[in-house]
Design an enzyme around this catalytic site. Structure first.
Site, short mmCIF file in Angstrom:
data_model
loop_
_atom_site.label_atom_id
_atom_site.label_comp_id
_atom_site.label_asym_id
_atom_site.label_seq_id
_atom_site.Cartn_x
_atom_site.Cartn_y
_atom_site.Cartn_z
N GLY A 416 43.44 36.60 46.42
CA GLY A 416 43.17 37.66 47.37
C GLY A 416 41.81 37.46 47.99
N GLN A 417 41.70 37.85 49.27
CA GLN A 417 40.44 37.64 49.95
C GLN A 417 40.28 38.71 51.00
OE1 GLN A 417 40.14 33.59 51.13
NE2 GLN A 417 37.96 33.51 50.67
N GLY A 418 39.10 39.18 51.16
CA GLY A 418 38.88 40.20 52.17
C GLY A 418 37.41 40.45 52.32
N GLY A 419 37.09 41.54 53.03
CA GLY A 419 35.71 41.87 53.25
C GLY A 419 34.96 42.10 51.97
N THR A 422 36.35 37.98 46.94
CA THR A 422 37.47 37.10 46.63
C THR A 422 37.99 37.40 45.23
OG1 THR A 422 36.26 35.45 47.87
CG2 THR A 422 38.19 34.69 46.70
N LYS A 436 37.33 39.05 39.90
CA LYS A 436 36.90 39.57 41.20
C LYS A 436 35.45 39.19 41.44
CE LYS A 436 37.81 43.40 44.16
NZ LYS A 436 38.76 44.47 44.28
N ASP A 532 38.43 54.46 46.13
CA ASP A 532 39.06 53.59 47.14
C ASP A 532 40.56 53.50 46.89
OD1 ASP A 532 39.17 52.00 49.35
OD2 ASP A 532 38.53 50.16 48.31
#
Ligand SMILES: *[C@@H]1O[C@H](CO)[C@@H](O)[C@H](O)[C@H]1NC(C)=O
Ligand SMILES: *[C@@H]1O[C@H](CO)[C@@H](O)[C@H](O)[C@H]1NC(C)=O
Ligand SMILES: *[C@@H]1O[C@H](CO)[C@@H](O)[C@H](O)[C@H]1NC(C)=O
Ligand SMILES: *[C@@H]1O[C@H](CO)[C@@H](O)[C@H](O)[C@H]1NC(C)=O
Ligand SMILES: *[C@@H]1O[C@H](CO)[C@@H](O)[C@H](O)[C@H]1NC(C)=O
Ligand SMILES: *[C@@H]1O[C@H](CO)[C@@H](O)[C@H](O)[C@H]1NC(C)=O
Ligand SMILES: *[C@@H]1O[C@H](CO)[C@@H](O)[C@H](O)[C@H]1NC(C)=O
Ligand SMILES: *[C@@H]1O[C@H](CO)[C@@H](O)[C@H](O)[C@H]1NC(C)=O
Ligand SMILES: *[C@@H]1O[C@H](CO)[C@@H](O)[C@H](O)[C@H]1NC(C)=O
Length: 734
Positions: A416-419, A422, A436, A532
């Site tokens: 997974g990758q995002g703002g 990773t 994470k 979140d």
């Protein structure tokens, strides 16, 4: 390392073995007899005094450490078991003056009695330019032979050539045991006095003398040359000698062979033995393995009595003999053997590497320690070790462990990758984990974070992704989670390939499980707020059981994708508008976000979509306006509309609306949401479709009103507020 040390050890052992060969040498003489005379070893049957030799013929006269043969003048140079005795040979001469008068003359005579002059190894040699030399004998074999040498000038003489010009040579017959040398001249050296005034003659070992032209005038009458004699024992052949056991001289482990040169026989130790075959126990086993000059085996050598065995190490084939096939790498086992042979080298390399690495490591450890402190590691450690009651503690992983687990954070391990950063997939102690790694960290929240790590790691709830531990040695703390196999709810709702892959009843179950997880966390001692909640943080396992991930994590990691000030964290579209305005975070913020997830489950729509009209871009707003206009059935996902019971769907939609209320204290608690969802799941009515019930089916509405205290007016004001929020975001984001 062990191999390396062992190598040194064995090397030392072998070195001692080499020394041992020289030290442990058996006696060659009889007990109590002189072993050597000067530099010369004197083996029995030879001896330096009576009782030490076999008989008088083997007497070696040792005078001032100089050995002489019997009472004669011949010095002994060497005695060997293979039947050779090297003595000094004297020179016969014949000299003249310028007028041709003879000045000096010596005729040499030698009687050897038992020993024969080696016909193979010796040559009768004469030197001179006017020389007639003869040798004759009568003992053993009656013979007479000789040679002549003439020359007129030194220029005719060639070095190394004894063919009649300055030097001549001839062989002597076999079996001769005495000789008498005579020399005379033809012209009394007349006219050649300047370069050849004498003639010389002697019997010499062929390799022991090289003729040089200078010898014609430089050779001295006192010169001595080596002469090889063949010696033997007895007076008969082996066959005869063996018949009389009392006189047979060959001892145990030896064999008898006849002398090649005259009567008598010789004894020889059997192969694999060495020593004096004429002495009792004279022939001793040879340790072939320790003798470097033999070097019989290529690898493993085992000495036996009189023999030895060569063998090969594991993984090799062959006889192990240097002389034979030696040891060949077994093709089936190639991986083992190079390691063995190279073990020493590898050991050394590893040693050097570790030394070098040690220096580098000390530097890197310091950096890691700093990070560890900055990341609240010491506090975490203290807390962990204080809380003895906790059975399962959070683990503090080292960076090295996690690097190993993720194949050095290999790209292929990214799941997974995002703002936010990773997520890597890894293997720690044979279990799959998700690691994470975030991009940025808010250090002001570290202490709080550490506390939460402890609490989170103790929480065991079937719908919460377990936090296994963290690594604090890195600039940004790494979090290690239980690995959940089946991707996120977001993926299952929105991914093209997976679209509508989960049926309504499953959606409802997932919603219930998520609510249960949030309720559980809210009621935990720390009142943990997720911060979140979104479909991308709800993971699914193989059974599609919901596992809520990333509790409390947003506190630590600023989420770039929100494009919001660090004060307000969350994901756009899910953020509680109250929190957005006031910055005050409560458990009800999670409730709001959960409401958005419920709407997602109902509509299958994206939380923020630019495909929708501007006022409908935000899903919450879109949903609320649809509810207001009583056109919920129009925004439901086709599959949901088809599968869901009308009452149930309406119930869930109403619950979502309550969750989305602008004022946090008007929203239900997660506990209430969980219980309501549980009830809705049990809601049993006939299989009505939405269309059958119709938009005017208001009769069941009161049920929801009773439970949740729903008021239409609230929804309207919520919608207005939502519109305000979006406007602010739009203007503030530019
Ligand atoms: C022994 O041998 C050495 C050299 O091999 C030589 O220099 C020395 O003179 C010898 N000694 C005797 C007594 O022959
Ligand atoms: C030893 O040699 C010396 C001369 O070198 C000689 O005078 C003496 O007689 C010899 N002794 C024996 C026992 O041969
Ligand atoms: C040898 O020398 C002597 C004198 O020293 C001389 O009388 C004689 O003739 C010479 N020649 C021979 C062949 O003896
Ligand atoms: C033979 O060898 C010696 C040195 O050993 C040298 O002085 C001499 O000139 C050589 N003679 C010839 C003819 O080559
Ligand atoms: C004679 O010459 C040969 C080779 O030319 C050499 O190997 C040997 O040692 C020499 N012998 C002596 C006694 O000098
Ligand atoms: C050797 O044997 C021969 C006869 O075969 C005999 O004449 C001679 O005396 C013997 N010599 C010794 C030293 O025994
Ligand atoms: C055997 O040898 C011994 C000692 O050398 C000798 O006395 C004896 O006569 C020999 N016997 C025969 C049969 O030759
Ligand atoms: C080595 O010698 C021993 C004793 O002499 C014997 O038993 C063994 O068979 C021999 N081994 C070989 C390989 O010759
Ligand atoms: C090799 O071994 C054989 C018997 O094992 C032996 O006869 C032969 O002499 C050896 N050759 C060498 C060069 O050692």
């Amino acid at each position: 390392m062990h191999d390396f040390i062992l190598g040194i050890f064995m090397g030392g052992f072998m070195f001692m073995g080499l020394l041992g060969v020289k030290v442990a040498r058996a006696d060659h003489a009889l007990p109590g007899c002189q072993q050597t005379c000067g530099n010369l070893s004197i083996p029995y049957p030879f001896g330096t005094r009576e009782g030490c030799y076999l008989d008088e013929l083997y007497f070696i006269n040792c005078n001032n450490s100089r050995p002489y043969l019997r009472h004669g003048v011949s010095g002994v140079l060497d005695i060997s078991y293979d039947g050779q005795l090297r003595i000094t040979s004297q020179v016969a001469y014949d000299c003249y003056d310028r007028e041709g008068n003879q000045t000096l003359h010596y005729q040499h005579e030698l009687a050897l009695l038992r020993f024969s002059i080696s016909s193979k190894r010796n040559k009768f040699t004469a030197i001179g330019c006017d020389t007639n030399a003869m040798i004759q004998g009568s003992f053993g074999q009656k013979y007479m032979t000789g040679c002549m040498s003439l020359c007129e000038s030194l220029r005719d003489v060639k070095n190394g050539s004894c063919s009649g010009i300055g030097c001549c040579q001839t062989s002597i017959p076999e079996g001769v045991r005495d000789f008498f040398i005579q020399i005379d001249s033809f012209y009394s050296h007349y006219g050649i006095y300047d370069f050849s005034r004498c003639s010389y003659a002697f019997v010499v070992e062929e390799e022991g003398y090289n003729f040089s032209s200078t010898d014609l005038y430089k050779l001295r009458k006192e010169s001595q040359f080596p002469l090889v004699l063949d010696w033997a024992v007895g007076n008969s052949s082996c066959l005869e000698a063996k018949t009389n056991a009392s006189s047979y001289l060959c001892q145990k482990n030896s064999v008898c062979y006849d002398s090649e040169n005259g009567p008598g026989y010789l004894c020889k130790c059997l192969e694999g033995y060495s020593g004096n075959p004429y002495l009792e126990h004279g022939c001793e086993d040879v340790n072939e393995c320790l003798d470097p000059s033999l070097n019989v085996c290529t690898d493993i050598c085992i000495n036996g009595i009189g023999n030895y065995t060569c063998s090969c190490p594991k993984g090799y084939n062959g006889d192990g003999r240097r002389n034979g096939t030696s040891c060949i790498l077994d093709k089936r086992d190639q991986s083992v053997t190079p390691v063995l042979t190279a073990a020493g080298l590898v050991g050394m390399f590893v040693f050097l590497l570790i030394s070098y690495w040690g220096v580098r490591q000390r530097q890197s450890i310091k950096v890691k320690e700093n990070f560890f402190k900055q990341n609240g590691g010491i506090m975490l450690q203290q807390l962990l070790y204080k809380s003895e009651s906790i059975v399962e503690r959070a683990k503090i992983y080292t960076e090295e462990e996690l690097k190993k687990a993720t194949n050095n954070f290999n790209e292929s391990n990214i799941i997974g990758q995002g703002g936010y950063g990773t997520v890597y997939k890894g293997v720690l102690a044979d279990t799959l984990v998700a690691i994470k790694k975030s991009k940025v960290v808010d250090r002001s929240q570290i202490d709080q974070f550490v506390n939460e790590v402890i609490i989170l790691s103790q929480i065991k709830h079937p719908n919460v992704v377990k936090l296994l531990g963290c690594c604090l040695e890195t600039p940004v703390p790494l979090l290690v989670y239980q690995f959940v196999t089946n991707d996120t709810l977001f993926h299952h709702i929105h991914d093209e390939g997976c679209a509508s892959s989960i049926p309504w009843d499953m959606r409802l179950r997932i919603a219930t499980e998520t609510a249960a997880a949030l309720a559980h966390m809210h009621s935990a001692p720390m009142h943990i707020i997720h911060r979140d909640v979104k479909s991308a943080n709800i993971l699914l396992d193989d059974e599609y059981t919901a596992k809520v991930s990333d509790f409390g994590v947003s506190r630590l990691f600023s989420l770039e994708e929100t494009h919001l000030a660090t004060l307000v964290q969350g994901t756009f579209g899910y953020i509680d508008p109250e929190y957005f305005h006031s910055g005050l975070l409560t458990q009800k913020s999670d409730v709001y976000s959960f409401g958005v997830v419920l709407v997602e489950l109902l509509t299958g729509a994206h939380v923020v979509s630019f495909d929708r009209e501007e006022k409908d871009r935000n899903l919450g707003m879109y949903f609320l306006s649809a509810m207001e206009d009583d056109r919920l059935h129009k925004i439901l996902e086709a599959r949901v509309r088809k599968e869901g019971h009308a009452e149930q769907l309406r119930g869930v939609a109403e619950l979502a609306r309550k969750c989305l209320r602008i004022k946090g204290d008007k929203r239900p608690t997660m506990k209430e949401v969980k219980e309501e969802l549980a009830k809705l799941r049990e809601f049993e009515i006939e299989n009505h479709s939405w269309v059958e019930i119709g938009p005017n089916a208001e009769d069941r509405e009161p049920l929801l009103e009773d439970v949740m205290g729903f008021h239409q007016s609230n929804a309207v004001s919520d919608l207005d507020s939502m519109k305000n929020q979006e406007m602010q975001i739009n203007s503030g984001g530019r």
